[in-house]
Design an enzyme around this catalytic site. Structure first.
Site, PDB file in Angstrom:
ATOM      1  N   PRO A 195     108.350 -43.342  13.353  1.00 42.08           N
ATOM      2  CG  PRO A 195     109.704 -44.374  12.385  1.00 42.08           C
ATOM      3  CD  PRO A 195     109.057 -44.526  13.476  1.00 42.08           C
ATOM      4  CB  CYS A 196     105.337 -39.766  10.751  1.00 37.27           C
ATOM      5  SG  CYS A 196     105.467 -38.019  12.014  1.00 37.27           S
TER       6      CYS A 196
END
Length: 163
Positions: A128-129
């Site tokens: 989850p950047c």
């Protein structure tokens, strides 16, 4: 793990069309396609891992899933892989700054390098950047477009809980 054949599929979701690429046993790329690259997409040669990924992504977008449980292959430098593994530990609905990640990786001076590595993350949403923000809770740096980063954080109700 066999990396001979690459399987590709697509998933429509609230923020666009996601392209999913995998080897027979693990994902190596999940990204949102830009509008101009979406001319004709059609279902391709799928394998079980892609079907599972699509199911988990659907669950995520329907607020049923908060954590992905998928085998992943990280294709990048050793440092990039370390960053992506740290990013993968950020829980649903939470955020961290690039500086916080740099400190967790051993040196505050790595902040820019962490940002660069995060920007090359090939497994969007799964790793989850979008949960990585600037030092003042700023929404900075998202290859999929800032509106998508904002949407994902709001979807996770993270805006009210930055840091």
């Amino acid at each position: 793990m066999s990396t001979d054949q690459i399987f590709t599929s697509y998933l429509k979701c609230p923020i666009g069309i996601i392209e999913i690429k995998a080897f027979a046993e693990a994902l190596f790329s999940v990204k949102i396609l830009s509008e101009d690259s979406i001319i004709n997409f059609q279902e391709a040669n799928e394998v079980e891992i892609i079907e599972i990924a699509k199911m988990q992504l659907d669950e995520y977008f329907n607020k049923v899933r908060k954590h992905f449980d998928l085998p992943l292959v990280y294709e990048g430098t050793e440092f990039q892989q370390k960053v992506w593994k740290e990013v993968g530990k950020i829980p649903f609905g939470k955020t961290k700054s690039y500086g916080q990640l740099a400190i967790e990786l051993g040196k505050k001076e790595l902040t820019r390098a962490v940002g660069a590595a995060n920007g090359k993350n090939p497994l969007w949403i799964i790793v989850p950047c979008h949960r990585v923000v600037g030092s003042n809770n700023e929404l900075v740096g998202y290859a999929g477009g800032m509106w998508r980063k904002q949407w994902l954080l709001e979807h996770e109700d993270a805006q009210s809980r930055l840091f």
